[in-house]
Design a protein around this motif. Structure first.
Motif, PDB file in Angstrom:
ATOM      1  N   UNK A  99      37.861  34.634  25.739  1.00 48.34           N
ATOM      2  CA  UNK A  99      38.823  34.392  26.814  1.00 48.34           C
ATOM      3  C   UNK A  99      39.366  32.971  26.770  1.00 48.34           C
ATOM      4  N   UNK A 100      40.608  32.824  27.205  1.00 50.99           N
ATOM      5  CA  UNK A 100      41.234  31.503  27.315  1.00 50.99           C
ATOM      6  C   UNK A 100      41.930  31.416  28.672  1.00 50.99           C
ATOM      7  N   UNK A 101      41.997  30.194  29.193  1.00 50.44           N
ATOM      8  CA  UNK A 101      42.627  29.992  30.500  1.00 50.44           C
ATOM      9  C   UNK A 101      43.678  28.894  30.407  1.00 50.44           C
ATOM     10  N   UNK A 102      44.861  29.184  30.950  1.00 48.80           N
ATOM     11  CA  UNK A 102      45.910  28.184  31.087  1.00 48.80           C
ATOM     12  C   UNK A 102      46.088  27.931  32.581  1.00 48.80           C
ATOM     13  N   UNK A 103      45.929  26.671  33.005  1.00 52.77           N
ATOM     14  CA  UNK A 103      46.099  26.308  34.414  1.00 52.77           C
ATOM     15  C   UNK A 103      47.469  25.658  34.600  1.00 52.77           C
ATOM     16  N   UNK A 104      48.252  26.191  35.536  1.00 54.68           N
ATOM     17  CA  UNK A 104      49.570  25.643  35.822  1.00 54.68           C
ATOM     18  C   UNK A 104      49.501  24.751  37.054  1.00 54.68           C
ATOM     19  N   UNK A 105      49.981  23.528  36.935  1.00 49.33           N
ATOM     20  CA  UNK A 105      50.011  22.625  38.064  1.00 49.33           C
ATOM     21  C   UNK A 105      50.995  23.159  39.098  1.00 49.33           C
ATOM     22  N   UNK A 267      30.747  35.471  25.674  1.00 49.68           N
ATOM     23  CA  UNK A 267      31.551  34.416  25.040  1.00 49.68           C
ATOM     24  C   UNK A 267      30.750  33.126  24.918  1.00 49.68           C
ATOM     25  N   UNK A 268      30.942  32.424  23.814  1.00 45.59           N
ATOM     26  CA  UNK A 268      30.215  31.171  23.603  1.00 45.59           C
ATOM     27  C   UNK A 268      30.830  30.035  24.418  1.00 45.59           C
ATOM     28  N   UNK A 269      32.044  30.214  24.876  1.00 45.14           N
ATOM     29  CA  UNK A 269      32.704  29.172  25.666  1.00 45.14           C
ATOM     30  C   UNK A 269      34.019  29.683  26.217  1.00 45.14           C
ATOM     31  N   UNK A 270      34.693  28.823  26.926  1.00 44.97           N
ATOM     32  CA  UNK A 270      35.976  29.172  27.506  1.00 44.97           C
ATOM     33  C   UNK A 270      36.960  28.052  27.193  1.00 44.97           C
ATOM     34  N   UNK A 271      37.933  28.348  26.347  1.00 45.03           N
ATOM     35  CA  UNK A 271      38.952  27.351  26.017  1.00 45.03           C
ATOM     36  C   UNK A 271      39.946  27.254  27.166  1.00 45.03           C
ATOM     37  N   UNK A 272      40.397  26.040  27.471  1.00 48.08           N
ATOM     38  CA  UNK A 272      41.319  25.865  28.593  1.00 48.08           C
ATOM     39  C   UNK A 272      42.432  24.881  28.241  1.00 48.08           C
ATOM     40  N   UNK A 306      50.882  27.752  20.891  1.00 49.08           N
ATOM     41  CA  UNK A 306      49.883  27.298  19.913  1.00 49.08           C
ATOM     42  C   UNK A 306      48.476  27.560  20.425  1.00 49.08           C
ATOM     43  N   UNK A 307      48.231  27.261  21.693  1.00 45.11           N
ATOM     44  CA  UNK A 307      46.904  27.451  22.297  1.00 45.11           C
ATOM     45  C   UNK A 307      46.492  28.913  22.283  1.00 45.11           C
ATOM     46  N   UNK A 308      47.395  29.811  22.632  1.00 44.67           N
ATOM     47  CA  UNK A 308      47.064  31.237  22.716  1.00 44.67           C
ATOM     48  C   UNK A 308      46.921  31.895  21.355  1.00 44.67           C
ATOM     49  N   UNK A 309      47.578  31.340  20.345  1.00 51.41           N
ATOM     50  CA  UNK A 309      47.588  31.981  19.023  1.00 51.41           C
ATOM     51  C   UNK A 309      46.689  31.302  18.000  1.00 51.41           C
ATOM     52  N   UNK A 310      45.926  30.309  18.402  1.00 51.80           N
ATOM     53  CA  UNK A 310      45.074  29.545  17.483  1.00 51.80           C
ATOM     54  C   UNK A 310      44.071  30.409  16.723  1.00 51.80           C
ATOM     55  N   UNK A 311      43.532  31.445  17.373  1.00 55.18           N
ATOM     56  CA  UNK A 311      42.464  32.253  16.761  1.00 55.18           C
ATOM     57  C   UNK A 311      43.013  33.429  15.959  1.00 55.18           C
TER      58      UNK A 311
END
Length: 313
Positions: A99-105, A267-272, A306-311
């Motif tokens: 899983x990945x999380x994008x936080x919008x200000x 999951x081993x971690x959560x990318x943000x 780039x962040x979402x497609x890195x893997x």
């Protein structure tokens, strides 16, 4: 023949007793689950029911292995009534199982369809979850497949039910302003109310950026503890609370499949990622909007992709 029948009946008695015991245990478990589920379901915040039934128009392509969920936390109290306090994108790839999380200000200054330029969190106030989806898609070129919206009072109840001993968090500083309590620095177990206050505090040098980092920290901590700490006896209460305190269009089958994957393959971690990214915005002030973050949309769109497609290969 009569003797053989009598022998068979004697042999069947122990089996019958075992079957009765098993059926009673199953019946007892079902009764226990039923009572807990409906007690939890009817203890939810009645004010949140008005937020249900949102018209979210995006649909998921069943051929794709990954999907995006628009996560929105709202608060019906205070001066920001009706605005979305937390706006996140949860990206999940079933192949990478990560899983990945994008936080919008929420103070991002964006174009809201048919409303003009305003802070991002105003989109929810103007047109609910659907207008927020349209705004994010138009400004950041991201397609949202599903949404999940929660009320903050419900969040605290869910945390307390899932983790009666609290969630492990390491606070980096003392916090007290406008959160109704004092949180001291260091590693500690936070209940639902404290965890909510911790994730919403923003009166320091980092302002909303610090708040977003703490929200990401909370998501990671809850995800890490959920696999090991949630027992099977808590599931019915959690189901009732979750159903009563969230509004979502995520199919039940997808939730079950994702839950199974995360349980058996944690999951081993959560990318943000936080948007806007460093060097991609300016602090500005505009009439009718106040202090905002004026974004370089091209830079932020590229960073998100780039962040979402890195893997992906």
């Amino acid at each position: 023949m009569p003797r053989l029948k009598r022998k068979k009946s004697r042999k069947l008695k122990p089996i019958a007793k075992i079957l009765i015991v098993v059926l009673l245990v199953i019946l007892g478990c079902l009764t226990f689950y039923y009572v807990q589920y409906y007690q939890a379901l009817h203890s939810v915040n009645a004010d949140f029911t008005s937020a249900k039934g949102e018209d979210f128009k995006s649909t998921k392509d069943p051929k794709l292995d990954d999907f995006n969920v628009l996560l929105v936390g709202s608060d019906s109290r205070g001066s920001d009534q009706g605005r979305s306090d937390s706006i996140l994108l949860l990206h999940y790839d079933s192949k990478a199982k990560k899983p990945k999380v994008v936080s919008f200000m929420r103070d991002s200054y964006v174009e809201i369809p048919n409303r003009g330029k305003q802070k991002l969190n105003a989109a929810y106030s103007y047109g609910g979850i659907e207008l927020l989806r349209e705004t994010i898609q138009q400004n950041f070129d991201i397609k949202m497949d599903y949404y999940l919206m929660t009320d903050f009072s419900g969040f605290a109840k869910i945390i307390d039910t899932a983790f009666p001993d609290g969630v492990t968090i390491t606070a980096g500083k003392e916090m007290s302003k406008n959160i109704g309590m004092t949180i001291y620095p260091g590693k500690q177990q936070m209940d639902g109310k404290t965890l909510l206050a911790y994730s919403r505090f923003r009166y320091d040098a980092q302002s909303d950026f610090g708040r977003v980092k703490r929200q990401q920290q909370v998501v990671q901590s809850v995800m890490k503890q959920s696999v090991s700490d949630i027992s099977i006896t808590k599931i019915p209460s959690l189901l009732g609370l979750v159903q009563g305190n969230i509004s979502t269009n995520i199919p039940t089958k997808l939730l079950v499949n994702m839950g199974q994957e995360m349980y058996f393959h944690p999951p081993t971690g959560l990318d943000s990622l936080t948007v806007p990214t460093n060097g991609s915005y300016e602090d500005k002030t505009y009439p009718g909007a106040g202090a905002v973050l004026e974004l370089d949309l091209d830079k932020n769109q590229a960073a998100i992709k780039k962040f979402l497609n890195d893997d992906k290969s």
